[in-house]
Design a protein around this motif. Sequence first.
Motif, mmCIF file in Angstrom:
data_model
loop_
_atom_site.group_PDB
_atom_site.id
_atom_site.type_symbol
_atom_site.label_atom_id
_atom_site.label_comp_id
_atom_site.label_asym_id
_atom_site.label_seq_id
_atom_site.Cartn_x
_atom_site.Cartn_y
_atom_site.Cartn_z
ATOM 1 N N SER A 88 1.098 -1.136 -0.145
ATOM 2 C CA SER A 88 0.269 -0.070 0.004
ATOM 3 C C SER A 88 1.138 0.748 0.108
ATOM 4 N N ILE A 89 0.796 2.421 -0.471
ATOM 5 C CA ILE A 89 1.426 3.230 -0.955
ATOM 6 C C ILE A 89 0.570 4.870 -0.850
ATOM 7 N N THR A 90 0.464 6.204 0.002
ATOM 8 C CA THR A 90 -0.193 7.427 -0.131
ATOM 9 C C THR A 90 0.638 8.264 -1.170
ATOM 10 N N PRO A 91 1.067 8.126 -2.244
ATOM 11 C CA PRO A 91 1.793 9.173 -2.712
ATOM 12 C C PRO A 91 1.075 10.693 -3.190
ATOM 13 N N GLU A 92 -0.529 10.868 -2.939
ATOM 14 C CA GLU A 92 -1.206 12.094 -2.320
ATOM 15 C C GLU A 92 -0.773 13.075 -1.341
ATOM 16 N N GLU A 93 -0.506 11.770 -0.418
ATOM 17 C CA GLU A 93 -0.597 12.802 1.719
ATOM 18 C C GLU A 93 1.262 12.476 1.210
ATOM 19 N N ALA A 98 4.924 17.425 2.083
ATOM 20 C CA ALA A 98 6.136 17.217 1.101
ATOM 21 C C ALA A 98 5.549 18.675 0.784
ATOM 22 N N GLN A 99 4.847 19.763 0.262
ATOM 23 C CA GLN A 99 4.267 20.599 -0.236
ATOM 24 C C GLN A 99 4.273 21.833 0.829
ATOM 25 N N ARG A 100 3.726 21.800 2.919
ATOM 26 C CA ARG A 100 3.213 21.615 2.935
ATOM 27 C C ARG A 100 4.082 22.457 4.048
ATOM 28 N N HIS A 101 5.246 20.908 4.382
ATOM 29 C CA HIS A 101 7.153 21.541 4.916
ATOM 30 C C HIS A 101 7.643 21.980 3.948
#
Length: 146
Positions: A88-93, A98-101
């Motif tokens: 299972s992967i969660t690329p959207e998260e 990464a964007q937020r940080h």
Amino acid sequence: MAQIVGDKPKHRSERDVLEILAQITTDDWLIASGISFRRVEQGRTTFSDADIMLANPMFGFVFIEVKGGQIRRGRKGWEQRNDGIWESITPEEQVSSAQRHVIKYLKTHGVLPKHRTVPSIPKVVFPNAERPIQPLGPAMADTALF
């Protein structure tokens, strides 16, 4: 052509996406690859990365998570095959985090204005996958590129 900074991507799919972006962007874009960073939140240290980040003074930022290899949409979400096992992967998260940080880091260090919204969008690129027939769900509807 955009200026490219950062380490050369280790994975072929990331290199392919980076090469395409370099060909289609103009010289007012900056492309950074392999951005790694350390976060400390609530006393916990975690490490994260952004595969590719594009920056433009007029348009803002685009953060890209590249998921190459064998990808499928399973019952519980995205799955990637690693060593013969579907995980299972969660690329959207991953890309949203990464964007937020990165934006927070740039604001904290005076690179961006602290109290102003900075235009930025997250994208997930699946260079080796076909778009699934079933709905992608609200988190991926505007984020995924195939």
